[in-house]
Design an enzyme around this catalytic site. Structure first.
Site, short mmCIF file in Angstrom:
data_model
loop_
_atom_site.label_atom_id
_atom_site.label_comp_id
_atom_site.label_asym_id
_atom_site.label_seq_id
_atom_site.Cartn_x
_atom_site.Cartn_y
_atom_site.Cartn_z
N HIS A 179 0.81 -1.22 0.00
CA HIS A 179 0.00 0.00 0.00
C HIS A 179 0.84 1.27 0.00
O HIS A 179 0.32 2.35 0.26
CB HIS A 179 -0.95 -0.01 1.19
CG HIS A 179 -1.96 -1.09 1.12
ND1 HIS A 179 -2.64 -1.57 2.23
CD2 HIS A 179 -2.41 -1.83 0.07
CE1 HIS A 179 -3.45 -2.54 1.86
NE2 HIS A 179 -3.34 -2.72 0.56
N GLY A 284 -1.28 -10.67 11.52
CA GLY A 284 -1.79 -9.37 11.92
C GLY A 284 -2.63 -8.65 10.89
O GLY A 284 -2.66 -7.42 10.86
#
Length: 352
Positions: A179, A284
Site C-alpha cells: 500500500h 496481523g
C-alpha cells in the site's frame, strides 16, 4: 486500495483460538490456542528468546506454543511467504483499523481527497499531527523476528499492507510495501516525489504554532496510517495545505488510498513471492480488503498451506489450514526461535 468485498467477515470464526481445516487430514493435531496478551518493544528481545511474552513479562499460553510448534514443520518444509498487516505494528504504538478495541473508522477515499479542498485540508491537518507521532515509531520484536527469518533464508519475501516501513527499519530487505509508504509524498501533477520529513518542514512553516495549539486544545490521539483523531473545526479550517514546490500541483502521501488501485508491478512482485513459496503465513491482518485477501486465495487455490495469526476474525479464515488467535509479535518471535532450531533453507534464492 482495492475495496472489493464479495464476502463479509464472518463473526465468530476462529475465536476459540485455533481453527483446523486441511491439516487435520495431514496429521497436524488441533489445539485450542488462547489469545496471548500483547508485548511492548521494550520487552521484545527477552520475550523472543524464551518463546514469550506478554506485556507483564509472562509467557505465551501453553496451547498457543503447541500450535506454533505444529506450524514449524510446515513452514520449514521450504521457504514460506509472509503477509503482514496492522496487527503487527500495534506493539510499536501504531493503531490499527479493525483490531479488537479499534474505534469504527471511515477512511478518506482517493476520490474524496482529490475532489474536495475542505476534506483535503482536514486530511493534511490530521496527517501533520499523525506524522509527528508515527515517524518516531520503532520496530518491535515481531519486525525483528521477520528480519531474522529472512536473513536465515526461511522467507521468499514479505508482503506488507502497512505503510510504516518498520520491516525495513528492522533490517528486512525483500519487502513489498503493498500500500505504499508513509515517509514519501508525491505530486499528482508532475510526479515529483518528496520525503515526508521535508513536507513536514514546509507544513510547519505554513502553520506556525499549529501543533502547540492542538496540544493546548487537548491533543489528538494517533490513528492508523499517520492519521490523528482531530475534530477541532477552527484549527482544521485555518490549516494551510502545502503545494508542490516544483510545479504548484496537489501533493498526496505516497500510499494507496481506499478507492485507489495498487500498482500492477507491485502486485506482480507480491504474487511472485507467494508463487515461489511452499506455504503462506498471514500475521496481523483482518484481510478485509481484497488487496491482501487475493494472495490467500491464490495460495489456497494452489493447494499451499495457509496459516493465519490474528486477533479477531479475518476474511481468510475459511481458507486457512490454521487460524490462531494470539499476539502477533510474540508468536513471530517464537516461530523465529523454533525455525532457527530447524535446518534453514539456503538464503541465496530470494524473489526480487
Amino acid at each position: 486500495m482495492d475495496a472489493g468485498r464479495d464476502d463479509p467477515v464472518r463473526p465468530g470464526i476462529g475465536l476459540t483460538g485455533l481453527t483446523q481445516n486441511r491439516f487435520a487430514q495431514n496429521g497436524l493435531g488441533a489445539r485450542a490456542g488462547a489469545a496471548a496478551s500483547a508485548g511492548p518493544a521494550a520487552h521484545a528481545d527477552a520475550a523472543a528468546s524464551d518463546g514469550a511474552a506478554s506485556q507483564g513479562g509472562g509467557m505465551l499460553d501453553t496451547d498457543v506454543r503447541a500450535a506454533l510448534d505444529e506450524m514449524v514443520p510446515v513452514l520449514s518444509a521450504g521457504r514460506f511467504s509472509l503477509l503482514t498487516g496492522a496487527g503487527l505494528s500495534t506493539d510499536s504504538g501504531i493503531p490499527d483499523y479493525r483490531g479488537p478495541g479499534a474505534a469504527p473508522r471511515q477512511p478518506l477515499t482517493y476520490q474524496e481527497f482529490v475532489g474536495s479542498e475542505p476534506l483535503r485540508r482536514r486530511y493534511w491537518a490530521r496527517n501533520h499531527i499523525g506524522w509527528a507521532t508515527m515517524h518516531h515509531a520503532v520496530p518491535n520484536a515481531g519486525h525483528r523476528a521477520v528480519a531474522a527469518m529472512e536473513s536465515a533464508g526461511h522467507l521468499t519475501g514479505v508482503v506488507t499492507q502497512n505503510v510504516d516501513r518498520l520491516h525495513e527499519d528492522a533490517g528486512a530487505v525483500n519487502v513489498v510495501d503493498l500500500h505504499g509508504r508513509f515517509d514519501a509524498v508525491v505530486c499528482l501533477q508532475c510526479g515529483e516525489v518528496y520525503t515526508r520529513a521535508f513536507i513536514a518542514v514546509v507544513l510547519a512553516e505554513l502553520n506556525p504554532g499549529f501543533l502547540d495549539a492542538v496540544a493546548a486544545a487537548g491533543g489528538a490521539a494517533a490513528g492508523p496510517d499517520a492519521d490523528a483523531e482531530l475534530d477541532h473545526e477552527q484549527l482544521i479550517g485555518g490549516f494551510r495545505v502545502a503545494r508542490c514546490p516544483l510545479c504548484g500541483g496537489m501533493l498526496k502521501p505516497d500510499f494507496v488510498f481506499f478507492g485507489e488501485n495498487v500498482p500492477k508491478q507491485r502486485v506482480e512482485r507480491a504474487y511472485a513471492m507467494v508463487d515461489s513459496a511452499t506455504s503462506l503465513l498471514v500475521a496481523g491482518s483482518s484481510l478485509t480488503v481484497m488487496s491482501g485477501l487475493r494472495f490467500v486465495r491464490k495460495a489456497a487455490r494452489d493447494g499451499k498451506p495457509v496459516m493465519i495469526i490474528n486477533r479477531g476474525a479475518t476474511r481468510g479464515d475459511g481458507l486457512a489450514d490454521v487460524k490462531l488467535e494470539a499476539g502477533v509479535s510474540e508468536s513471530l518471535g517464537y516461530l523465529r526461535r523454533r525455525l532457527d532450531q530447524e535446518v534453514a533453507p539456503g538464503a541465496g534464492d530470494r524473489v526480487q
